[in-house]
Structure formats: C-alpha cells, structure tokens
Design an enzyme around this catalytic site. Structure first.
Site, PDB file in Angstrom:
ATOM      1  N   LYS A  20      43.437  58.809  91.671  1.00 61.25           N
ATOM      2  CA  LYS A  20      42.334  59.704  92.043  1.00 61.25           C
ATOM      3  C   LYS A  20      41.199  58.845  92.575  1.00 61.25           C
ATOM      4  CE  LYS A  20      39.134  59.552  89.578  1.00 61.25           C
ATOM      5  NZ  LYS A  20      38.039  59.356  88.623  1.00 61.25           N
ATOM      6  N   ALA A 113      41.659  51.701  82.994  1.00 57.40           N
ATOM      7  CA  ALA A 113      40.196  51.794  82.900  1.00 57.40           C
ATOM      8  C   ALA A 113      39.554  51.295  84.198  1.00 57.40           C
ATOM      9  CB  ALA A 113      39.658  51.018  81.693  1.00 57.40           C
ATOM     10  N   GLY A 117      41.415  57.228  87.523  1.00 55.13           N
ATOM     11  CA  GLY A 117      41.972  58.361  86.768  1.00 55.13           C
ATOM     12  C   GLY A 117      43.441  58.205  86.449  1.00 55.13           C
ATOM     13  N   GLY A 118      43.901  56.981  86.304  1.00 52.09           N
ATOM     14  CA  GLY A 118      45.334  56.754  86.066  1.00 52.09           C
ATOM     15  C   GLY A 118      45.821  57.465  84.803  1.00 52.09           C
ATOM     16  N   GLY A 119      45.105  57.278  83.714  1.00 55.46           N
ATOM     17  CA  GLY A 119      45.497  57.912  82.446  1.00 55.46           C
ATOM     18  C   GLY A 119      45.472  59.430  82.576  1.00 55.46           C
ATOM     19  N   ASP A 153      38.756  64.380  83.782  1.00 58.04           N
ATOM     20  CA  ASP A 153      39.466  64.206  85.060  1.00 58.04           C
ATOM     21  C   ASP A 153      40.853  64.834  85.056  1.00 58.04           C
ATOM     22  OD1 ASP A 153      37.604  62.866  86.566  1.00 58.04           O
ATOM     23  OD2 ASP A 153      38.301  60.872  85.984  1.00 58.04           O
TER      24      ASP A 153
END
Ligand code: C5P
Length: 305
Positions: A20, A113, A117-119, A153
């Site tokens: 993202k 982090a 917005g990977g997580g 997110d």
C-alpha cells in the site's frame, strides 16, 4: 474486493498481499482516544507478500521470504489474529462447532514496519482466503468491521484498489481515475513503529481537500500531490534522518516527478510517468545503496488490465 483468490494444485488458495502506498497522507485532527483523522490517496503497487492457505486441523503459520525471519520474534502475527477474528465472527453468526483450522504460509517480501501496510495487506488477504477456505458468507460489511478492528489500514487493503481514505482509515471512497504511473519504492532498512511517528508529529493540522474525478497525466498528479503532503514525513525524518537523504536520492533520478514517504515511513516512493525511467532509477539507487530495499512497480490495478 480485489481479485478472487487463486486456486492452486492440491486445493491451496493463494493471493498477493500488495504494498500500500500513501500518495498523500494528511492529518486533519486528533481524537480524544489518541487516533487521528486522516485523508489519504492510497494506491497499491504490483509487488507484495504472498499468502497461501490450505486445510488444517488447527491454525498454524509458516514464515518464508526475504523478510520472513524478521517476523519470527513477534508473539502474535496479524495474520493469526485475522484468522482467529474471522473464526470468532463465524462462530457468532453460527454458534457451535470447534475452532476452525488452516495451515497458513506467509511469504514476506515487503519490509516490516515500513509504511507499506504489509502486515495489514497480509491480514486482509488472510480474511479473503479463509472466508473461501471455510466457505463463510459473512458479507462485505462484517468483513470490513473485522478488518478495522485489526488495524486502521486493513479495510483499504481489503478493498484492494486505489481509494481516497478518510476517518481513521475506515471511510473508503472512490479514488480519482488515475493515469498510468510507475513507482520506485525504497526502504533504507530501518523499522519505524507507527505509534512513535504519530506521537512525534507536531504543528497545525491540514484541511480536507477537494479531489478531481479524473487526473489525466502523471505530471498533473504530481502537481496536485505537491499541495497535499505526507504530514508524517517531518516527524519520521526527525526519528530517522536517513529519510531526507533517501528522498533526495529518488528525486535526483531522471524522470522522477515526486519523491515522498509512504505512510509512517520509512519507505519512500518516487513517482514516474514511464516504466523505463522507473526501472533505471531503481537500478541506479540499488547500485549506489546496495543495503537498501529497492523495487520498481506499476500499480496493481494497471497490471490487471
Ligand atoms: O490501527 P493501527 O494499529 O495500524 O495503528 C497504529 C498506530 O498508529 C495507532 O496506535 C496510533 O498511534 C496511530 N494511528 C493514529 N490514527 C490513525 C491510524 C493510526 O493515530 N488513523
């Protein structure tokens, strides 16, 4: 809600959890509970993590990929929290039965982090894949509620395509129609926890903006974005002084129309009108800073066309 999961041989379901990118991120105010009201133009790059699920008697998570190791120390991965939250919601709508199981594999290719917005994308992909694996029909509103409870997110990641995001992240509106564009993403290899960056933010709040319905060219988009900043960038730069240097490296590349930080950082992006120039810029930065993570990418929805 983005593309359907891909069914692989053996019945596994898999899905890209795309990066993202906040092309703008304006902070409009701070609520009494400490969360911030935002306005952000969000797009998704055609690069990301990869989530695969297959039937299992209990919930399990296997980590792989370039950044998989970095997640091993985390006591409770957002992917597992998403899976448990989905199972609980399913139990509420249809009580009885044992907790559902699944073997989940997360191939982590995005830095952790990092403001990408990977997580959140991993959690959103997990919700979609497990809904299909478990044959649930909770409906889009319920899924969005579960997503928001997991993180600000996650709803836009569940939405899965460009959007104007407002509120805490839960008000998702149609983005202006965007021209073809390419991004170069650069992460200088340091994790920046989102709460710290919000806490370090100072100064006045931004005002809500009016956005056109259509933006014809990448140049026009860059011009528009210059007036709609990432309000977290100055705070992140005080916590990580490498950020301005990284953004200068991007800005100095031929064809870079705008260099800016995404989300709460530390990843920066360069905006390009041409794929070739984006690829050359990525190569140039990777050569000059071999320890940095660098990729060039079209937007996810451009690739699907
Ligand atoms: O929701 P999420 O867990 O991703 O948010 C991480 C942190 O970012 C929050 O704890 C909060 O400090 C900050 N945040 C905020 N306002 C938002 C979204 C996040 O202050 N709208």
């Amino acid at each position: 809600m983005g593309a359907r999961p891909e069914v692989r041989p053996g019945g596994d379901l898999s899905r890209l959890a795309p990066a993202k990118v906040n092309l703008s991120l304006q902070i409009l105010g701070r609520r009494p509970d400490g969360y911030h009201e935002l306005e952000s133009l969000i797009v998704f790059a055609a690069v990301g993590d990869f989530v695969t699920v297959k039937p299992g008697t209990e919930l399990s998570l296997t980590l792989a990929g370039r950044f998989g190791e970095g997640l091993r120390a985390e006591p409770d991965n957002l992917v597992l929290r998403a899976a448990r939250a989905l199972d609980e919601a399913a139990q509420q709508s249809c009580p009885g039965g044992l907790p559902r199981g699944a073997a989940i594999r997360l191939h982590k290719e995005l830095p952790v982090a990092a403001g990408l917005g990977g997580g959140s994308a991993d959690a959103a992909a997990t919700l979609v894949l497990l809904s299909q694996l478990w044959k649930l029909e909770l409906g889009p509103d319920k899924l969005q509620d579960i997503a928001l409870a997991l993180g600000a997110d996650v709803p836009v990641c569940l939405h899965g395509r460009s959007a104007l995001v407002r509120g805490l992240g839960e008000r998702i509106e149609e983005a202006p129609t965007l021209p073809p564009l390419w991004l170069v993403l650069v992460n200088p290899g340091l994790a920046l926890p989102t709460p710290q960056v919000f806490a370090a933010r100072q100064g006045p709040f931004s005002r809500p903006e009016r956005w056109p319905q259509r933006i014809e060219t990448a140049e026009r988009l860059a011009k528009l974005l210059r007036g709609r900043s990432n309000d977290l960038e100055p705070a992140a730069a005080t916590l990580a002084p490498v950020i301005p240097r990284m953004l200068e490296a991007l800005a100095s590349c031929d064809g870079c129309l705008l260099a800016r930080m995404s989300g709460s950082g530390a990843t920066g992006f360069g905006l390009f009108a041409q794929a070739g120039k984006a690829e050359r810029a990525a190569g140039q930065i990777a050569a000059a800073y071999p320890q940095w993570w660098v990729v060039s990418s079209a937007l996810a929805e451009q690739q699907r066309l």
